[in-house]
Motif scaffolding. Sequence first.
Motif, PDB file in Angstrom:
ATOM      1  N   UNK A   1      21.848 -18.336  42.461  1.00 41.35           N
ATOM      2  CA  UNK A   1      21.252 -19.217  43.564  1.00 41.35           C
ATOM      3  C   UNK A   1      22.090 -19.165  44.771  1.00 41.35           C
ATOM      4  N   UNK A   2      23.443 -19.483  44.760  1.00 39.72           N
ATOM      5  CA  UNK A   2      24.254 -19.552  45.998  1.00 39.72           C
ATOM      6  C   UNK A   2      24.392 -18.268  46.504  1.00 39.72           C
ATOM      7  N   UNK A   3      24.608 -17.316  45.581  1.00 40.26           N
ATOM      8  CA  UNK A   3      24.575 -15.795  46.386  1.00 40.26           C
ATOM      9  C   UNK A   3      23.025 -15.479  47.121  1.00 40.26           C
ATOM     10  N   UNK A   4      22.010 -15.889  46.306  1.00 39.41           N
ATOM     11  CA  UNK A   4      20.685 -15.388  47.163  1.00 39.41           C
ATOM     12  C   UNK A   4      20.754 -16.314  48.446  1.00 39.41           C
ATOM     13  N   UNK A   5      21.195 -17.771  48.291  1.00 43.61           N
ATOM     14  CA  UNK A   5      21.069 -18.466  49.520  1.00 43.61           C
ATOM     15  C   UNK A   5      21.931 -18.085  50.749  1.00 43.61           C
ATOM     16  N   UNK A   6      22.818 -17.329  50.125  1.00 45.46           N
ATOM     17  CA  UNK A   6      23.955 -16.949  51.281  1.00 45.46           C
ATOM     18  C   UNK A   6      23.280 -15.834  52.096  1.00 45.46           C
ATOM     19  N   UNK A   7      22.302 -14.885  51.531  1.00 50.08           N
ATOM     20  CA  UNK A   7      21.603 -13.908  52.221  1.00 50.08           C
ATOM     21  C   UNK A   7      22.583 -12.686  52.481  1.00 50.08           C
ATOM     22  N   UNK A   8      24.093 -12.852  51.557  1.00 51.36           N
ATOM     23  CA  UNK A   8      24.905 -11.638  51.796  1.00 51.36           C
ATOM     24  C   UNK A   8      24.600 -10.783  50.660  1.00 51.36           C
ATOM     25  N   UNK A   9      24.076  -9.464  51.086  1.00 57.27           N
ATOM     26  CA  UNK A   9      23.639  -8.524  49.830  1.00 57.27           C
ATOM     27  C   UNK A   9      24.934  -8.133  48.906  1.00 57.27           C
ATOM     28  N   UNK A  10      26.200  -8.264  49.724  1.00 57.40           N
ATOM     29  CA  UNK A  10      27.226  -7.702  48.985  1.00 57.40           C
ATOM     30  C   UNK A  10      27.511  -8.921  47.869  1.00 57.40           C
ATOM     31  N   UNK A  11      27.508 -10.129  48.239  1.00 60.20           N
ATOM     32  CA  UNK A  11      27.570 -11.392  47.226  1.00 60.20           C
ATOM     33  C   UNK A  11      26.473 -11.306  46.260  1.00 60.20           C
ATOM     34  N   UNK A  12      25.387 -10.685  46.523  1.00 60.78           N
ATOM     35  CA  UNK A  12      24.319 -11.041  45.665  1.00 60.78           C
ATOM     36  C   UNK A  12      24.133  -9.847  44.777  1.00 60.78           C
ATOM     37  N   UNK A  13      24.661  -8.426  45.106  1.00 63.80           N
ATOM     38  CA  UNK A  13      24.360  -7.446  44.228  1.00 63.80           C
ATOM     39  C   UNK A  13      25.189  -7.516  42.802  1.00 63.80           C
ATOM     40  N   UNK A  14      26.309  -7.982  42.618  1.00 64.37           N
ATOM     41  CA  UNK A  14      26.831  -8.239  41.214  1.00 64.37           C
ATOM     42  C   UNK A  14      25.905  -9.134  40.177  1.00 64.37           C
ATOM     43  N   UNK A  15      24.847  -9.996  40.822  1.00 68.06           N
ATOM     44  CA  UNK A  15      24.120 -10.706  39.944  1.00 68.06           C
ATOM     45  C   UNK A  15      22.646  -9.809  39.435  1.00 68.06           C
ATOM     46  N   UNK A  16      22.524  -8.645  40.007  1.00 64.47           N
ATOM     47  CA  UNK A  16      21.243  -7.950  40.057  1.00 64.47           C
ATOM     48  C   UNK A  16      21.613  -6.773  38.866  1.00 64.47           C
ATOM     49  N   UNK A  17      20.582  -6.565  37.992  1.00 67.53           N
ATOM     50  CA  UNK A  17      20.635  -5.584  37.136  1.00 67.53           C
ATOM     51  C   UNK A  17      20.314  -4.111  37.745  1.00 67.53           C
ATOM     52  N   UNK A  18      20.769  -3.125  37.510  1.00 63.45           N
ATOM     53  CA  UNK A  18      20.551  -1.847  38.100  1.00 63.45           C
ATOM     54  C   UNK A  18      19.089  -1.570  38.314  1.00 63.45           C
ATOM     55  N   UNK A  19      18.184  -1.969  37.002  1.00 63.83           N
ATOM     56  CA  UNK A  19      16.546  -1.770  37.237  1.00 63.83           C
ATOM     57  C   UNK A  19      15.946  -3.211  37.370  1.00 63.83           C
TER      58      UNK A  19
END
Length: 155
Positions: free
Chosen positions: A14-32
């Motif tokens: 949630x903190x990564x999503x709220x930051x709107x920083x794609x670099x910060x968010x990417x590690x929380x996303x599965x490839x698919x």
Amino acid sequence: MGEAVTPATVHAFYQALASRDPVRLAPYLADDVEWHMAGPVDLFVFCGYRRGKAAVVDYIGRLVPSMFSVRRFEPAEVVIDGDTAALLNNVTSVQKGTGRILTYQTAVFVVFRDGKVVSLKGVSDTFDMAEQVVGHRIDPYREPRLAAQRDVIAL
């Protein structure tokens, strides 16, 4: 249902999503990852379906900022059940070009696998957002193409 997601993982995502920083968010996303924001795509380009980490990173890093500058993205409610989290969020953003301040709520339903997001489905009050974007109340019954239907439902 998969392995339960921890509150710490949900909070960090949630903190990564709220930051709107794609670099910060990417590690929380599965490839698919599958990402779907419900709403009128022709009015809000960030609505619609995306699949894959690259598409979601583009969504966060380019599409949303092309329309809005998000100023506040705060959780109102968070519910975690097994591998799924539901988040109700209060959002404040500024519309690019007009400077209009928009306030609205959005709900997201997130499924995790191995600590990564595999599915996010979101819904916002896009009717309210549309009224804020155009700067006045929209009466669907006065719109010529909608007046004949008389059964318009806004979510």
